[in-house]
Design a protein around this motif. Structure first.
Motif, PDB file in Angstrom:
ATOM      1  N   ASN A   2       0.841  -1.199   0.000  1.00  0.00           N
ATOM      2  CA  ASN A   2       0.000   0.000   0.000  1.00  0.00           C
ATOM      3  C   ASN A   2       0.879   1.253   0.000  1.00  0.00           C
ATOM      4  OD1 ASN A   2       0.759   0.698   2.670  1.00  0.00           O
ATOM      5  ND2 ASN A   2      -0.877  -0.552   3.529  1.00  0.00           N
ATOM      6  N   LYS A   3       0.239   2.419  -0.198  1.00  0.00           N
ATOM      7  CA  LYS A   3       1.012   3.648  -0.371  1.00  0.00           C
ATOM      8  C   LYS A   3       1.777   4.058   0.882  1.00  0.00           C
ATOM      9  CE  LYS A   3      -0.977   5.625  -4.413  1.00  0.00           C
ATOM     10  NZ  LYS A   3      -1.311   6.824  -5.125  1.00  0.00           N
ATOM     11  N   ILE A   4       1.262   3.758   2.053  1.00  0.00           N
ATOM     12  CA  ILE A   4       1.993   4.093   3.285  1.00  0.00           C
ATOM     13  C   ILE A   4       3.268   3.264   3.364  1.00  0.00           C
ATOM     14  CG2 ILE A   4       1.915   3.963   5.812  1.00  0.00           C
ATOM     15  CD1 ILE A   4      -1.050   4.761   5.603  1.00  0.00           C
ATOM     16  N   ASP A   5       3.187   1.976   3.041  1.00  0.00           N
ATOM     17  CA  ASP A   5       4.380   1.129   3.039  1.00  0.00           C
ATOM     18  C   ASP A   5       5.366   1.565   1.964  1.00  0.00           C
ATOM     19  OD1 ASP A   5       3.471  -0.393   5.165  1.00  0.00           O
ATOM     20  OD2 ASP A   5       2.478  -1.859   3.872  1.00  0.00           O
ATOM     21  N   ILE A   6       4.848   2.012   0.825  1.00  0.00           N
ATOM     22  CA  ILE A   6       5.728   2.514  -0.230  1.00  0.00           C
ATOM     23  C   ILE A   6       6.442   3.782   0.240  1.00  0.00           C
ATOM     24  CG2 ILE A   6       5.786   3.524  -2.550  1.00  0.00           C
ATOM     25  CD1 ILE A   6       3.531   1.589  -3.313  1.00  0.00           C
ATOM     26  N   CYS A   7       5.722   4.675   0.922  1.00  0.00           N
ATOM     27  CA  CYS A   7       6.353   5.887   1.466  1.00  0.00           C
ATOM     28  C   CYS A   7       7.445   5.533   2.467  1.00  0.00           C
ATOM     29  CB  CYS A   7       5.318   6.792   2.116  1.00  0.00           C
ATOM     30  SG  CYS A   7       4.252   7.632   0.934  1.00  0.00           S
ATOM     31  N   LYS A   8       7.167   4.560   3.320  1.00  0.00           N
ATOM     32  CA  LYS A   8       8.181   4.114   4.283  1.00  0.00           C
ATOM     33  C   LYS A   8       9.394   3.551   3.548  1.00  0.00           C
ATOM     34  CE  LYS A   8       5.019   2.964   8.049  1.00  0.00           C
ATOM     35  NZ  LYS A   8       4.407   1.855   8.822  1.00  0.00           N
ATOM     36  N   SER A   9       9.147   2.804   2.490  1.00  0.00           N
ATOM     37  CA  SER A   9      10.231   2.241   1.693  1.00  0.00           C
ATOM     38  C   SER A   9      11.055   3.336   1.015  1.00  0.00           C
ATOM     39  CB  SER A   9       9.655   1.277   0.661  1.00  0.00           C
ATOM     40  OG  SER A   9      10.666   0.719  -0.126  1.00  0.00           O
ATOM     41  N   ILE A  10      10.380   4.351   0.513  1.00  0.00           N
ATOM     42  CA  ILE A  10      11.085   5.487  -0.109  1.00  0.00           C
ATOM     43  C   ILE A  10      11.957   6.191   0.918  1.00  0.00           C
ATOM     44  CG2 ILE A  10      10.746   7.796  -1.089  1.00  0.00           C
ATOM     45  CD1 ILE A  10       8.278   6.643  -2.560  1.00  0.00           C
ATOM     46  N   LEU A  11      11.398   6.466   2.096  1.00  0.00           N
ATOM     47  CA  LEU A  11      12.172   7.139   3.141  1.00  0.00           C
ATOM     48  C   LEU A  11      13.377   6.303   3.574  1.00  0.00           C
ATOM     49  CD1 LEU A  11       9.315   8.679   5.296  1.00  0.00           C
ATOM     50  CD2 LEU A  11      10.898   9.872   3.771  1.00  0.00           C
ATOM     51  N   GLN A  12      13.193   4.986   3.675  1.00  0.00           N
ATOM     52  CA  GLN A  12      14.299   4.118   4.065  1.00  0.00           C
ATOM     53  C   GLN A  12      15.381   4.087   2.984  1.00  0.00           C
ATOM     54  OE1 GLN A  12      14.714   2.638   7.127  1.00  0.00           O
ATOM     55  NE2 GLN A  12      16.765   2.328   6.324  1.00  0.00           N
ATOM     56  N   SER A  13      14.973   4.043   1.708  1.00  0.00           N
ATOM     57  CA  SER A  13      15.962   4.022   0.626  1.00  0.00           C
ATOM     58  C   SER A  13      16.724   5.346   0.564  1.00  0.00           C
ATOM     59  CB  SER A  13      15.309   3.691  -0.720  1.00  0.00           C
ATOM     60  OG  SER A  13      14.373   4.663  -1.084  1.00  0.00           O
ATOM     61  N   ILE A  14      16.057   6.460   0.825  1.00  0.00           N
ATOM     62  CA  ILE A  14      16.740   7.757   0.879  1.00  0.00           C
ATOM     63  C   ILE A  14      17.716   7.787   2.042  1.00  0.00           C
ATOM     64  CG2 ILE A  14      16.379  10.213   1.395  1.00  0.00           C
ATOM     65  CD1 ILE A  14      13.867  10.080  -0.365  1.00  0.00           C
ATOM     66  N   LYS A  15      17.276   7.301   3.198  1.00  0.00           N
ATOM     67  CA  LYS A  15      18.145   7.271   4.382  1.00  0.00           C
ATOM     68  C   LYS A  15      19.386   6.407   4.127  1.00  0.00           C
ATOM     69  CE  LYS A  15      18.110   5.944   9.244  1.00  0.00           C
ATOM     70  NZ  LYS A  15      17.340   5.316  10.309  1.00  0.00           N
ATOM     71  N   ASP A  16      19.182   5.247   3.525  1.00  0.00           N
ATOM     72  CA  ASP A  16      20.310   4.358   3.229  1.00  0.00           C
ATOM     73  C   ASP A  16      21.267   5.000   2.242  1.00  0.00           C
ATOM     74  OD1 ASP A  16      19.161   2.511   4.912  1.00  0.00           O
ATOM     75  OD2 ASP A  16      18.322   1.277   3.293  1.00  0.00           O
ATOM     76  N   TYR A  17      20.720   5.643   1.206  1.00  0.00           N
ATOM     77  CA  TYR A  17      21.579   6.253   0.193  1.00  0.00           C
ATOM     78  C   TYR A  17      22.373   7.429   0.760  1.00  0.00           C
ATOM     79  CZ  TYR A  17      23.223   8.481  -4.038  1.00  0.00           C
ATOM     80  OH  TYR A  17      24.030   9.051  -4.996  1.00  0.00           O
ATOM     81  N   VAL A  18      21.707   8.306   1.514  1.00  0.00           N
ATOM     82  CA  VAL A  18      22.368   9.488   2.064  1.00  0.00           C
ATOM     83  C   VAL A  18      23.458   9.089   3.065  1.00  0.00           C
ATOM     84  CG1 VAL A  18      21.984  11.526   3.503  1.00  0.00           C
ATOM     85  CG2 VAL A  18      20.448  11.044   1.631  1.00  0.00           C
ATOM     86  N   SER A  19      23.285   7.961   3.730  1.00  0.00           N
ATOM     87  CA  SER A  19      24.275   7.498   4.710  1.00  0.00           C
ATOM     88  C   SER A  19      25.431   6.733   4.075  1.00  0.00           C
ATOM     89  CB  SER A  19      23.594   6.603   5.750  1.00  0.00           C
ATOM     90  OG  SER A  19      22.590   7.319   6.417  1.00  0.00           O
TER      91      SER A  19
END
Length: 194
Positions: A2-19
């Motif tokens: 669902n879209k909430i899980d997709i948003c969480k996935s996007i935020l996690q992928s951004i966090k992983d990339y920025v780190s």
């Protein structure tokens, strides 16, 4: 998903990339974020993504109140401003592309209308802050009556997935750019996303 899980996935992928070290090496200006400072690249990016239109002082107070000094250090607004200047602007294009890739790779089923995906393209022209870097990138505009007055303008354009409610691609172009070639670039991005 669902879209909430997709948003969480996007935020996690951004966090992983920025780190990641790859992000640091690619998107920082030379001699920035090389020593152990109070503000790291991920913390500055978090601040920029968290900030609102409020003053820098209010944004700093809000992020420290919400997350505490163990997540975001208690620093001056001058320290944040100086650290922000060490980040290349292309980092935000990379984060946008990462969010789009994550969205479309995690969506269960794309919405269609009579078997077609529906996209809308729109462009808008606006004035940029007066600076030499904007003049170099987007050109100078002159007044017919006051030749000494110069400013810079740009054409912003985006393509939007109407049914899945998502901005797929956006670009900032010189003011005199034509909207048709910019729209073709959007279509190339759609083809790449399949």
């Amino acid at each position: 998903m669902n879209k909430i899980d997709i948003c969480k996935s996007i935020l996690q992928s951004i966090k992983d990339y920025v780190s990641s070290e790859d992000c640091l090496a690619t998107h920082r200006f030379p001699n920035h974020f090389i020593r152990n400072r109070k503000l790291s690249l991920p913390q500055v990016v978090n601040y920029l993504l968290y900030s609102s239109k409020a003053s820098m002082y209010q944004n700093l107070a809000s992020i420290i109140d919400d997350f505490g000094t163990d997540v975001f250090p208690d620093v001056s607004k001058q320290a944040v401003s100086k650290a922000r200047q060490g980040i290349k602007p292309d980092l935000f294009q990379a984060l946008f592309n990462l969010s789009t890739d994550t969205f479309y790779s995690n969506i269960d089923q794309r919405k269609t209308w009579n078997g077609y995906h529906i996209f809308a393209v729109d462009g808008s022209k606006f004035q940029l802050p007066t600076s030499q870097s904007n003049f170099d990138e987007y050109g100078k505009m002159f007044s017919n009556h006051h030749h000494e007055r110069v400013w810079s303008m740009a054409l912003a354009s985006m393509i939007y997935d109407v049914l899945d409610d998502y901005i797929v691609h956006a670009s900032l172009n010189p003011y005199l750019a034509s909207e048709r070639p910019v729209a073709r670039k959007h279509l190339e991005v759609l083809r790449a996303l399949d």
